[in-house]
Design a protein around this motif. Structure first.
Motif, short mmCIF file in Angstrom:
data_model
loop_
_atom_site.label_atom_id
_atom_site.label_comp_id
_atom_site.label_asym_id
_atom_site.label_seq_id
_atom_site.Cartn_x
_atom_site.Cartn_y
_atom_site.Cartn_z
N VAL A 1 -18.52 -5.14 -22.63
CA VAL A 1 -17.19 -5.66 -22.13
C VAL A 1 -16.39 -4.69 -21.18
O VAL A 1 -15.35 -5.09 -20.79
N CYS A 2 -16.84 -3.68 -21.34
CA CYS A 2 -16.32 -2.50 -20.63
C CYS A 2 -14.94 -2.32 -20.66
O CYS A 2 -14.10 -1.93 -19.73
N LEU A 3 -14.59 -2.03 -21.84
CA LEU A 3 -13.30 -1.76 -22.40
C LEU A 3 -13.19 -0.53 -23.08
O LEU A 3 -13.29 -0.34 -24.39
N ARG B 1 -16.38 -13.80 -20.04
CA ARG B 1 -17.82 -14.51 -19.94
C ARG B 1 -18.49 -13.84 -18.81
O ARG B 1 -19.81 -13.19 -19.04
N SER B 2 -17.98 -13.35 -17.68
CA SER B 2 -19.03 -12.84 -16.58
C SER B 2 -19.16 -11.38 -16.95
O SER B 2 -20.31 -10.97 -16.80
N THR B 3 -18.23 -10.51 -17.25
CA THR B 3 -18.54 -9.42 -17.77
C THR B 3 -19.65 -8.98 -18.89
O THR B 3 -20.56 -8.47 -18.81
N PHE B 4 -19.32 -9.75 -19.89
CA PHE B 4 -20.11 -9.76 -21.22
C PHE B 4 -21.69 -10.21 -20.77
O PHE B 4 -22.53 -9.33 -21.13
N TYR B 5 -21.79 -11.15 -20.15
CA TYR B 5 -23.31 -11.75 -19.93
C TYR B 5 -23.79 -10.62 -18.78
O TYR B 5 -25.20 -10.47 -18.69
N ALA B 6 -23.13 -10.16 -17.69
CA ALA B 6 -23.57 -9.18 -16.66
C ALA B 6 -24.15 -7.93 -17.42
O ALA B 6 -25.23 -7.42 -17.13
N GLU B 7 -23.02 -7.51 -18.22
CA GLU B 7 -23.60 -6.14 -18.87
C GLU B 7 -24.61 -6.52 -19.88
O GLU B 7 -25.58 -5.52 -19.88
N LEU B 8 -24.55 -7.65 -20.52
CA LEU B 8 -25.64 -7.65 -21.66
C LEU B 8 -26.93 -7.73 -20.91
O LEU B 8 -27.92 -7.27 -21.37
N ASP B 9 -27.26 -8.61 -19.94
CA ASP B 9 -28.46 -8.87 -19.12
C ASP B 9 -28.93 -7.52 -18.38
O ASP B 9 -30.07 -7.10 -18.43
N ARG B 10 -27.87 -6.71 -17.96
CA ARG B 10 -28.28 -5.48 -17.47
C ARG B 10 -28.89 -4.43 -18.30
O ARG B 10 -29.78 -3.70 -18.27
N HIS B 11 -28.58 -4.51 -19.72
CA HIS B 11 -28.88 -3.44 -20.74
C HIS B 11 -29.99 -4.12 -21.48
O HIS B 11 -30.67 -3.44 -22.48
N THR B 12 -30.28 -5.43 -21.51
CA THR B 12 -31.30 -5.95 -22.30
C THR B 12 -32.70 -5.66 -22.40
O THR B 12 -33.38 -5.44 -23.53
N PRO B 13 -33.18 -5.36 -21.22
CA PRO B 13 -34.66 -4.85 -21.20
C PRO B 13 -34.54 -3.64 -21.66
O PRO B 13 -35.97 -3.35 -22.42
N ARG B 14 -33.83 -2.80 -21.59
CA ARG B 14 -33.80 -1.32 -22.26
C ARG B 14 -33.71 -1.43 -23.69
O ARG B 14 -34.48 -0.68 -24.61
N LEU B 15 -32.76 -2.22 -24.15
CA LEU B 15 -32.60 -2.40 -25.63
C LEU B 15 -33.98 -2.91 -26.22
O LEU B 15 -34.35 -2.62 -27.27
N LEU B 16 -34.48 -3.94 -25.74
CA LEU B 16 -35.68 -4.48 -26.32
C LEU B 16 -36.82 -3.48 -26.42
O LEU B 16 -37.60 -3.46 -27.38
#
Length: 355
Positions: free
Chosen positions: A333-335, A182-197
């Motif tokens: 998820v950094c795997l 949960r913490s890894t998925f949302y932290a990385e998703l939120d970090r990359h979301t501005p650039r993705l959009l």
């Protein structure tokens, strides 16, 4: 060396052996091979044989992670499977793929604990701490059911009903990978979301079917009254398959509120009840025709649970969304399993990391 390599990976790749051999001659220059380009090629070949011999000894001693692959075709077993066919091993950065039973426990004692889990899960007021303790102890037995026996998901859910609790999916994922999903998925998703959009909007102004599909998804997002963190996460995940030129029609199963969902013969999917994923408030996680989770409130939560369940049940990623799930695994998820990314994924990774 074989014992040290095994502590990291029971089945090291050619690249892993090359790195280990190079590290060996770096630490001990006197072992460098004279007349060799690399100075370690012979050590790599030697280590490959040493690892095979070491795994053979462990299999004879009863180590579950390697003994499961013993008994392949040989002189004494000419009708068995090919030695390199259907090898059951960690492929996506799993740390605890197939552990041995805990000390002092056997199959009979662990099966009694499994029955206690079923009894506790059936209660209206569940003791989640007690379930967590039993699930931790019975982890090895559960992995044998999943990896060794390869039971269908329907039977696994009947034997291990606690896997339909969100807390236990997250705990099981942590047992397998040592990653907090949960913490890894949302932290990385939120970090990359501005650039993705930004990338989605840049692609949407072009011509072609890809741009048209992205414009439709962005239009549904722009119609929302509030662009909160959940809607931004939803856009990032729903537009990702489109951006990677993958067909998600079979994965996103959309139904009307009056319509009865039919998930028969659906291997892996997210059920969406409503017009679009932004306005929908009820999502269903479907695996092998079984609705594992009903009424999940958001699509990011649905994606997170479904991704976690692919590890819990040792499932293959859906072929139609292979790039999407690989991107989620490695970037969100950094795997990193050490395998090279496809060119389209490498380009997206570079674009996301571009400052």
């Amino acid at each position: 060396m074989a014992q040290t390599i095994y502590s990291f990976k029971p089945y090291p790749s050619n690249t892993d052996l090359c790195k280990a051999s190079e590290a060996l001659i770096t630490a001990h220059p006197c072992l460098k091979e004279l007349g060799s380009k690399t100075g370690w090629y012979g050590w790599k070949v030697s280590l490959a044989f040493k690892m095979g011999n070491y795994r053979q000894k462990l299999a004879k001693s009863g180590c579950a992670e390697v003994s499961i692959n013993a008994g392949k075709r040989s002189k004494n077993n000419p009708d068995s499977d090919h030695p390199h066919a259907n090898i059951k091993r960690a492929r996506r950065s799993e740390v605890n793929f197939l552990p041995n039973f805990p000390t002092g426990e056997n199959q009979a004692s662990l099966d009694l604990m499994r029955l206690e889990i079923i009894e506790e899960t059936d209660k209206s007021e569940k003791n989640l701490q007690f379930i967590e303790k039993l699930m931790q102890t019975t982890f090895a037995l559960r992995r044998q059911d999943i990896i060794k026996s390869q039971l269908p998901v329907k039977d696994l859910l009947r034997s291990w009903p606690a896997l339909q609790l969100e807390s236990q999916v997250l705990s099981e994922f942590h047992r397998i990978t040592n990653v907090n999903l949960r913490s890894t998925f949302y932290a990385e998703l939120d970090r990359h979301t501005p650039r993705l959009l930004n990338l989605y909007r840049q692609k949407a102004v072009r011509t072609g079917k890809l741009a048209e599909a992205l414009r439709a998804t962005l239009a549904a997002y722009d119609l929302q009254e509030e662009h909160d963190v959940i809607s931004r996460r939803t856009l990032s995940l729903c537009a990702l398959p489109v951006y990677l030129r993958e067909d998600g029609s079979a994965f996103f199963q959309t139904f009307n509120e009056e319509e009865e969902p039919d998930y028969h013969d659906v291997p892996l999917a997210l059920g969406i009840t409503g017009a679009d994923p932004f306005s929908c408030k009820k999502f269903t996680v479907v695996i092998e025709g079984n609705a594992v989770f009903n009424e999940v409130p958001t699509i990011p939560d649905s994606f997170m649970l479904l991704f976690g369940l692919t590890y819990v049940f040792n499932l293959e990623y859906p072929k139609s969304l292979l790039n999407t799930f690989t991107m989620i695994q490695k970037m969100f998820v950094c795997l990193d399993d050490g395998k090279p990314l496809k060119p389209c994924l490498m380009t997206l990774k570079e674009d996301l990391l571009l400052q």
